[in-house]
Design a protein around this motif. Structure first.
Motif, PDB file in Angstrom:
ATOM      1  N   VAL A   1      -0.860   9.395   1.628  1.00 49.02           N
ATOM      2  CA  VAL A   1      -0.172  10.346   1.642  1.00 49.02           C
ATOM      3  C   VAL A   1       0.675  10.986   2.855  1.00 49.02           C
ATOM      4  CG1 VAL A   1      -0.338  12.922   0.961  1.00 49.02           C
ATOM      5  CG2 VAL A   1      -1.693  11.095  -0.317  1.00 49.02           C
ATOM      6  N   ALA A   2      -0.190  11.023   4.025  1.00 50.83           N
ATOM      7  CA  ALA A   2       0.369  11.393   5.264  1.00 50.83           C
ATOM      8  C   ALA A   2       1.732  10.275   5.513  1.00 50.83           C
ATOM      9  CB  ALA A   2      -0.776  11.432   6.301  1.00 50.83           C
ATOM     10  N   ALA A   3       1.564   8.975   5.204  1.00 46.83           N
ATOM     11  CA  ALA A   3       2.433   7.826   5.470  1.00 46.83           C
ATOM     12  C   ALA A   3       3.535   8.010   4.420  1.00 46.83           C
ATOM     13  CB  ALA A   3       1.932   6.696   5.412  1.00 46.83           C
ATOM     14  N   GLY A   4       3.365   8.791   3.349  1.00 45.52           N
ATOM     15  CA  GLY A   4       4.653   9.005   2.585  1.00 45.52           C
ATOM     16  C   GLY A   4       4.809   7.935   1.541  1.00 45.52           C
ATOM     17  N   LEU A   5       3.714   7.096   1.039  1.00 44.69           N
ATOM     18  CA  LEU A   5       3.796   6.061   0.500  1.00 44.69           C
ATOM     19  C   LEU A   5       3.083   6.363  -1.047  1.00 44.69           C
ATOM     20  CD1 LEU A   5       2.344   3.478   2.861  1.00 44.69           C
ATOM     21  CD2 LEU A   5       4.711   3.902   2.383  1.00 44.69           C
ATOM     22  N   ASP A   6       3.617   5.699  -2.018  1.00 43.32           N
ATOM     23  CA  ASP A   6       3.356   5.748  -3.411  1.00 43.32           C
ATOM     24  C   ASP A   6       2.266   4.905  -3.789  1.00 43.32           C
ATOM     25  OD1 ASP A   6       3.030   5.580  -6.077  1.00 43.32           O
ATOM     26  OD2 ASP A   6       5.291   5.602  -6.416  1.00 43.32           O
ATOM     27  N   GLU A   7       0.918   5.427  -3.768  1.00 43.56           N
ATOM     28  CA  GLU A   7      -0.312   4.812  -3.788  1.00 43.56           C
ATOM     29  C   GLU A   7      -0.080   3.864  -5.257  1.00 43.56           C
ATOM     30  OE1 GLU A   7      -3.987   6.680  -2.580  1.00 43.56           O
ATOM     31  OE2 GLU A   7      -2.977   8.530  -2.805  1.00 43.56           O
ATOM     32  N   SER A   8       0.411   4.364  -6.348  1.00 42.83           N
ATOM     33  CA  SER A   8       0.443   3.754  -7.330  1.00 42.83           C
ATOM     34  C   SER A   8       1.149   2.144  -7.245  1.00 42.83           C
ATOM     35  CB  SER A   8       1.130   4.376  -8.444  1.00 42.83           C
ATOM     36  OG  SER A   8       2.449   4.613  -8.422  1.00 42.83           O
TER      37      SER A   8
ATOM     38  N   GLY B   1      21.233  -9.622   2.601  1.00 41.80           N
ATOM     39  CA  GLY B   1      20.617 -10.091   1.285  1.00 41.80           C
ATOM     40  C   GLY B   1      19.146  -9.444   0.980  1.00 41.80           C
ATOM     41  N   GLN B   2      18.666  -8.512   2.035  1.00 43.85           N
ATOM     42  CA  GLN B   2      17.312  -8.272   1.448  1.00 43.85           C
ATOM     43  C   GLN B   2      17.237  -6.696   1.802  1.00 43.85           C
ATOM     44  OE1 GLN B   2      14.831  -9.909   4.676  1.00 43.85           O
ATOM     45  NE2 GLN B   2      14.513 -11.935   3.293  1.00 43.85           N
ATOM     46  N   ILE B   3      16.355  -5.848   0.845  1.00 45.68           N
ATOM     47  CA  ILE B   3      16.283  -4.746   1.208  1.00 45.68           C
ATOM     48  C   ILE B   3      15.845  -4.168   2.494  1.00 45.68           C
ATOM     49  CG2 ILE B   3      13.820  -4.486   0.191  1.00 45.68           C
ATOM     50  CD1 ILE B   3      14.382  -2.373  -1.435  1.00 45.68           C
ATOM     51  N   GLY B   4      16.167  -3.034   3.030  1.00 45.55           N
ATOM     52  CA  GLY B   4      15.647  -2.393   4.087  1.00 45.55           C
ATOM     53  C   GLY B   4      16.666  -1.485   4.757  1.00 45.55           C
ATOM     54  N   SER B   5      17.042  -1.362   6.234  1.00 46.28           N
ATOM     55  CA  SER B   5      17.850  -0.494   6.707  1.00 46.28           C
ATOM     56  C   SER B   5      18.593  -1.263   7.814  1.00 46.28           C
ATOM     57  CB  SER B   5      17.166   0.568   7.403  1.00 46.28           C
ATOM     58  OG  SER B   5      16.337   1.243   6.503  1.00 46.28           O
TER      59      SER B   5
ATOM     60  N   PHE C   1       7.578 -14.922   3.615  1.00 48.03           N
ATOM     61  CA  PHE C   1       6.569 -13.669   3.877  1.00 48.03           C
ATOM     62  C   PHE C   1       7.156 -12.355   3.864  1.00 48.03           C
ATOM     63  CE2 PHE C   1       3.069 -16.921   4.385  1.00 48.03           C
ATOM     64  CZ  PHE C   1       2.510 -16.546   3.340  1.00 48.03           C
ATOM     65  N   ARG C   2       8.050 -12.518   4.939  1.00 46.19           N
ATOM     66  CA  ARG C   2       8.605 -11.281   5.683  1.00 46.19           C
ATOM     67  C   ARG C   2       9.639 -10.695   4.308  1.00 46.19           C
ATOM     68  NH1 ARG C   2      13.595 -10.304   7.608  1.00 46.19           N
ATOM     69  NH2 ARG C   2      13.905 -12.633   7.890  1.00 46.19           N
ATOM     70  N   GLY C   3      10.289 -11.705   3.747  1.00 46.33           N
ATOM     71  CA  GLY C   3      11.327 -11.220   2.635  1.00 46.33           C
ATOM     72  C   GLY C   3      10.582 -10.672   1.454  1.00 46.33           C
ATOM     73  N   GLN C   4       9.362 -11.327   1.191  1.00 45.09           N
ATOM     74  CA  GLN C   4       8.494 -10.681  -0.083  1.00 45.09           C
ATOM     75  C   GLN C   4       8.105  -9.613   0.083  1.00 45.09           C
ATOM     76  OE1 GLN C   4       6.394 -14.200  -1.558  1.00 45.09           O
ATOM     77  NE2 GLN C   4       7.578 -15.481  -0.807  1.00 45.09           N
ATOM     78  N   LEU C   5       7.663  -9.408   1.467  1.00 46.49           N
ATOM     79  CA  LEU C   5       6.847  -7.991   1.947  1.00 46.49           C
ATOM     80  C   LEU C   5       7.835  -6.913   1.801  1.00 46.49           C
ATOM     81  CD1 LEU C   5       4.400  -9.130   4.712  1.00 46.49           C
ATOM     82  CD2 LEU C   5       3.827  -8.031   2.466  1.00 46.49           C
ATOM     83  N   LYS C   6       9.094  -7.237   2.377  1.00 45.03           N
ATOM     84  CA  LYS C   6      10.106  -6.085   2.197  1.00 45.03           C
ATOM     85  C   LYS C   6      10.175  -5.680   0.646  1.00 45.03           C
ATOM     86  CE  LYS C   6      12.836  -6.181   6.280  1.00 45.03           C
ATOM     87  NZ  LYS C   6      14.288  -6.205   6.602  1.00 45.03           N
ATOM     88  N   SER C   7      10.479  -6.613  -0.148  1.00 42.71           N
ATOM     89  CA  SER C   7      10.533  -6.426  -1.615  1.00 42.71           C
ATOM     90  C   SER C   7       9.575  -5.549  -2.307  1.00 42.71           C
ATOM     91  CB  SER C   7      10.770  -7.631  -2.563  1.00 42.71           C
ATOM     92  OG  SER C   7      11.910  -8.345  -2.051  1.00 42.71           O
ATOM     93  N   LEU C   8       8.152  -5.776  -1.568  1.00 42.94           N
ATOM     94  CA  LEU C   8       7.107  -4.968  -2.320  1.00 42.94           C
ATOM     95  C   LEU C   8       6.646  -3.698  -1.390  1.00 42.94           C
ATOM     96  CD1 LEU C   8       4.797  -7.995  -2.137  1.00 42.94           C
ATOM     97  CD2 LEU C   8       5.150  -6.796  -3.946  1.00 42.94           C
ATOM     98  N   VAL C   9       7.068  -3.613   0.110  1.00 47.08           N
ATOM     99  CA  VAL C   9       6.659  -2.577   0.735  1.00 47.08           C
ATOM    100  C   VAL C   9       7.882  -1.448   0.185  1.00 47.08           C
ATOM    101  CG1 VAL C   9       6.719  -1.338   3.056  1.00 47.08           C
ATOM    102  CG2 VAL C   9       5.611  -3.526   2.371  1.00 47.08           C
ATOM    103  N   TYR C  10       9.278  -1.465   0.468  1.00 52.52           N
ATOM    104  CA  TYR C  10      10.241  -0.663   0.523  1.00 52.52           C
ATOM    105  C   TYR C  10       9.947   0.391  -0.983  1.00 52.52           C
ATOM    106  CZ  TYR C  10      12.389  -1.294   4.635  1.00 52.52           C
ATOM    107  OH  TYR C  10      12.669  -1.655   6.112  1.00 52.52           O
ATOM    108  N   PRO C  11       9.586  -0.250  -2.180  1.00 54.34           N
ATOM    109  CA  PRO C  11       9.597   0.563  -3.449  1.00 54.34           C
ATOM    110  C   PRO C  11       8.410   1.544  -3.289  1.00 54.34           C
ATOM    111  CG  PRO C  11      10.085  -1.790  -3.837  1.00 54.34           C
ATOM    112  CD  PRO C  11       9.722  -1.822  -2.514  1.00 54.34           C
ATOM    113  N   THR C  12       7.547   1.438  -2.251  1.00 59.96           N
ATOM    114  CA  THR C  12       6.391   2.270  -2.034  1.00 59.96           C
ATOM    115  C   THR C  12       6.770   3.671  -1.437  1.00 59.96           C
ATOM    116  OG1 THR C  12       5.621   1.597  -0.059  1.00 59.96           O
ATOM    117  CG2 THR C  12       4.967   0.275  -2.246  1.00 59.96           C
TER     118      THR C  12
END
Length: 403
Positions: A8-15, A348-352, A390-401
């Motif tokens: 919650v403090a990190a502003g992440l979607d637990e679901s 070609g990857q989600i991020g900033s 791993f980094r590309g897959q983790l980006k796909s998983l982390v940013y939507p949270t």
């Protein structure tokens, strides 16, 4: 140390966070592609997600734990960069100063120039190799100089009695493959940076890291060797057999890391833990400070994490064809010991735009995203890196949270 997790403090979607574990467990650990891993996600200064999956030592049935010690290999490089830039902040050097000011044996280095007919001659460098070149893998030393990582008995420098000083003395007998500042070649440059730290500071490289970075930040398990009282926490190292099954490469009990080394590789010699490396990366993301301890100034971190490639280009323009780095080349600029994203469209990857990152030979990786005040660290022990993205897959998983 026990990491305090607060999504919650990190502003992440637990679901959505459980997708990270589900993917890594199902696709990699349960499938036998890696023995185990850990992953942490921090945002706004809070660890919002942390997970341990699988085993650190499959042969002994030991699980991944928070205090597991991992070989971080090339994730040593940003630490070396920070160490050198602490000396920049003391006025010891400027980025465009010639390296031969501190390694005088290199004053007369020549550059190999190849003609269209394949003949070769030696020419003078158009300009001296600079400290910035060393921080950027643009010294001009080619992949052939990696042969200097072995001694006369065929042992790798990490396992020999060589030192950073003798390594650089050996390089003095070599010629540059390219003009300094013209080609990005992943090789020996960050070991050169480590030697510069020694010469500029008057301290041995490991002592400088300990007193300047590790002790101030509270990183007790980051070092060039694993002492006897910690070997029970040290992970085994794995590779892939011809049939793609997992095979043991280095038993922690028999590891070369169990002895003190003389070659203190600034490019890949350290081991660390998840909590330690989180503290290092959080310091960077905070602009050089952690919990009241300042390692670098904010503007120095900004300088390190800007794209320094000529003309603002990406690594596809400067890396050798068929060359390798710990991240992809497309859309990637390069700062001072770290890659810098030019933006999600280019990579070609989600991020900033402005993400900065690096990885290690055993498939460890991290990235920091200042725009989102986000950092992610991933630890495992599978050689070589690049086997899986791993980094590309983790980006796909982390940013939507992110909320």
């Amino acid at each position: 140390m026990t990491l305090k997790i607060d999504p919650v403090a990190a502003g992440l979607d637990e679901s959505r966070l459980d997708r990270i574990r589900d993917h890594l467990a199902r696709s990699y650990v349960d499938a036998g592609k890696i023995a185990g891993c850990s992953v942490a996600v921090a945002r706004d200064g809070h660890v919002g997600y942390y997970e341990e999956i699988g085993q650190r030592d499959r042969e002994r049935g030991l699980p991944v734990t928070e205090d597991t010690i991992w070989r971080i290999y090339s994730m040593t490089k940003p630490i070396t960069g920070v160490a050198l830039m602490t000396l920049y902040e003391r006025g010891v050097f400027q980025l465009d100063d010639p390296v031969h000011r501190w390694i005088p044996e290199w004053r007369d280095l020549k550059v190999k120039e190849r003609a269209e007919d394949g003949t070769e001659r030696l020419v003078e460098p158009l300009r001296p190799m600079s400290v910035r070149d060393a921080l950027m893998h643009m010294t001009g030393f080619g992949m052939s100089t990696l042969s200097l990582r072995t001694d006369d008995k065929g042992r790798g420098f990490l396992d020999s009695d060589a030192t950073l000083e003798t390594f650089c003395q050996g390089l003095a007998t070599e010629n540059l493959d390219h003009q300094p500042g013209t080609r990005w070649i992943y090789g020996v440059s960050t070991d050169i940076c480590a030697r510069l730290v020694e010469v500029m500071s008057g301290q041995r490289f490991d002592d400088y890291l300990r007193t300047t970075i590790f002790e101030p930040l509270g990183m007790p398990d980051t070092a060039f060797h694993v002492p006897d009282d910690k070997v029970g926490r040290f992970a085994a190292s794995y590779g892939r057999a011809r049939d793609k099954s997992l095979r043991l490469l280095e038993d922690p009990e028999q590891s070369a890391y169990r002895r003190q080394r003389t070659f203190l590789s600034g490019g890949g010699g350290l081991v660390s833990t998840m909590p330690d490396y989180l503290r290092f990366t959080q310091m960077l993301l905070n602009g050089g400070e952690l919990e009241g301890t300042r390692i670098l100034g904010r503007k120095t971190v900004e300088l390190m994490t800007m794209n320094h490639l000529p003309g603002g280009g990406d690594m596809t323009q400067f890396a050798l064809p068929g060359g390798y780095g710990e991240v992809g080349f497309a859309g990637m600029g390069f700062g001072l010991t770290m890659a810098v994203s030019l933006g999600p469209v280019q990579t070609g990857q989600i991020g900033s735009a402005g993400d900065y990152m690096w990885g290690g030979m055993a498939s460890t990786t991290f990235w920091c995203d200042p725009a989102e005040d986000l950092l992610v660290v991933f630890m495992t022990q599978l050689i070589p890196s690049g086997t899986f993205n791993f980094r590309g897959q983790l980006k796909s998983l982390v940013y939507p949270t992110l909320l």
